[in-house]
Enzyme design. Structure first.
Site, PDB file in Angstrom:
ATOM      1  N   ASP A   1      42.178  36.042  42.571  1.00 56.94           N
ATOM      2  CA  ASP A   1      43.064  36.118  43.729  1.00 56.94           C
ATOM      3  C   ASP A   1      44.504  36.068  43.233  1.00 56.94           C
ATOM      4  O   ASP A   1      44.891  35.118  42.544  1.00 56.94           O
ATOM      5  CB  ASP A   1      42.762  34.932  44.663  1.00 56.94           C
ATOM      6  CG  ASP A   1      43.386  35.114  46.036  1.00 56.94           C
ATOM      7  OD1 ASP A   1      43.818  36.229  46.363  1.00 56.94           O
ATOM      8  OD2 ASP A   1      43.445  34.121  46.776  1.00 56.94           O
TER       9      ASP A   1
ATOM     10  N   ASP B   1      44.631  42.343  46.706  1.00 62.49           N
ATOM     11  CA  ASP B   1      44.987  41.200  45.866  1.00 62.49           C
ATOM     12  C   ASP B   1      43.802  40.334  45.491  1.00 62.49           C
ATOM     13  O   ASP B   1      43.988  39.242  44.973  1.00 62.49           O
ATOM     14  CB  ASP B   1      46.037  40.343  46.576  1.00 62.49           C
ATOM     15  CG  ASP B   1      45.464  39.619  47.770  1.00 62.49           C
ATOM     16  OD1 ASP B   1      44.528  40.141  48.395  1.00 62.49           O
ATOM     17  OD2 ASP B   1      45.956  38.514  48.081  1.00 62.49           O
ATOM     18  N   GLU B   2      42.575  40.791  45.766  1.00 54.41           N
ATOM     19  CA  GLU B   2      41.455  39.950  45.363  1.00 54.41           C
ATOM     20  C   GLU B   2      40.178  40.745  45.136  1.00 54.41           C
ATOM     21  O   GLU B   2      40.044  41.870  45.614  1.00 54.41           O
ATOM     22  CB  GLU B   2      41.206  38.843  46.385  1.00 54.41           C
ATOM     23  CG  GLU B   2      40.850  39.318  47.762  1.00 54.41           C
ATOM     24  CD  GLU B   2      40.465  38.139  48.653  1.00 54.41           C
ATOM     25  OE1 GLU B   2      39.374  37.577  48.469  1.00 54.41           O
ATOM     26  OE2 GLU B   2      41.260  37.777  49.522  1.00 54.41           O
TER      27      GLU B   2
HETATM   28 MG   LIG Z   1      45.935  36.277  47.367  1.00 54.23          MG
END
Ligand SMILES: [Mg+2]
Length: 354
Positions: free
Chosen positions: A8, A103-104
């Site tokens: 993350d 983002d992950e």
């Molecule tokens: Mg994040």
């Protein structure tokens, strides 16, 4: 036994803005919303979080907590570029990944090391690769199942790696607030807490009758399994797919062009999400039309540059539909959008660099 990780990026949108505009570093920065208090916070940097500003909070509330906060408008095209660079760096270390957002995502560390004990150095190598390629910071959770990895990646932010070894999964989850378990939303939390179940361990310990009363059906059993750290889901990688499509059958035949276009744009958004998650882009876009007499027409276009943006796919699909209806007018029973000619843009990024 699976050896998985969840990665993350830390305060991703805000971190990108800090890199792009260094004068914003160390000032409370809010991406999303505006200084008039309209809109919603997408991401706040860590300086803003010290004032209690959080994602999904109204800009008005953020402003109340920190009147000197700087608001910037989200720039998704820029974030997408950074995300591509991040995933290109990650896949140089770990090849099998499932992106679940810009983002992950999940990483299959089992493809790199055979033993769980060797997983931490791989996670460290991923973190180093992400920082070296983009200057961005990420956190990782390493464990044997997706749910535990996901919870673990959130424990030592920013920049931390949390390893939960086999056999410790349930113990790791047990003391956490029940809401920290993915899948437990605000309503489930409310019911559980009202019944005295405040922690993940409390949920794990419910017997069948208690569970049935609080969270009926399959969802309850699924969440209790996850509370115990039991989660058999494998990574879902779409990289092998040659095409992705979606379609919608209407309850009644539709001839209203605005309704058809709106439907195509919605489906384009769905396809764009799936492409982005898989790290793919498409060269061919197809619109499918099924008429009231069940006959099918499809119209395709092939592009010189691949696309993955919802707006662009939607616009092309609408134009293709218009073309199909010009060739053969009529009410439609079904419309669909497909993309093909998929390329892995992590690969493209590498090729472009040569
Ligand atoms: Mg994040």
């Amino acid at each position: 036994m699976p050896v998985l990780a969840h990665l993350d990026l830390d305060a991703f949108f805000a971190a990108v803005e800090e890199l792009e505009q260094p004068q914003l570093r160390d000032v409370p920065l809010v991406v999303g919303g505006d200084p008039q208090g309209r809109g919603v916070v997408a991401t706040a940097n860590y300086a803003a979080r010290r004032f209690g500003i959080r994602s999904a909070m109204s800009a008005a509330e953020a402003l109340r907590r920190c009147p000197e906060a700087v608001f910037v408008r989200p720039r998704h095209a820029v974030y997408r570029q950074y995300s591509q660079a991040v995933w290109a760096a990650v896949t140089e270390v770990v090849q099998r990944v499932e992106r679940t957002g810009l983002d992950e995502g999940y990483l299959d560390l089992g493809g790199v090391v055979a033993r769980f004990e060797d997983a931490r150095p791989v996670a460290e190598a991923v973190r180093t690769a992400v920082r070296a390629s983009t200057s961005l910071s990420c956190s990782l959770g390493v464990s044997t199942s997706k749910v535990v990895c996901k919870v673990a990646s959130d424990r030592r932010k920013p920049g931390g790696i949390t390893v939960v070894p086999p056999g410790h999964e349930a113990r790791f989850l047990a003391p956490l607030r029940v809401r920290s378990l993915p899948g437990v939303g605000p309503r489930a939390e409310e019911r559980l807490v009202a019944a005295g179940v405040a922690t993940v361990g409390g949920l794990a310990a419910l017997d069948d009758a208690q569970l049935q009363a609080l969270l009926p059906g399959a969802v309850g059993r699924l969440l209790r399994d996850r509370a115990c750290g039991i989660d058999p889901r494998d990574l879902e990688t779409e990289a092998e797919a040659v095409s992705i499509s979606t379609e919608e059958t209407f309850a009644r035949d539709v001839s209203d062009r605005a309704v058809l276009h709106a439907e195509l744009r919605r489906m384009a958004g769905e396809l764009s999400d799936r492409l982005t998650r898989a790290g793919l882009s498409a060269r061919t876009v197809t619109a499918k039309l099924r008429y009231a007499d069940f006959s099918i027409r499809s119209r395709s276009t092939t592009l010189t540059a691949p696309v993955d943006e919802a707006e662009r796919i939607g616009e092309l699909a609408c134009r293709l539909l218009d073309r199909g209806l010009r060739d053969r007018p009529g009410a439609l029973r079904l419309v669909g959008v497909g993309v093909a000619g998929l390329s892995d843009y992590r690969q493209l990024t590498l090729d472009d660099a040569v």
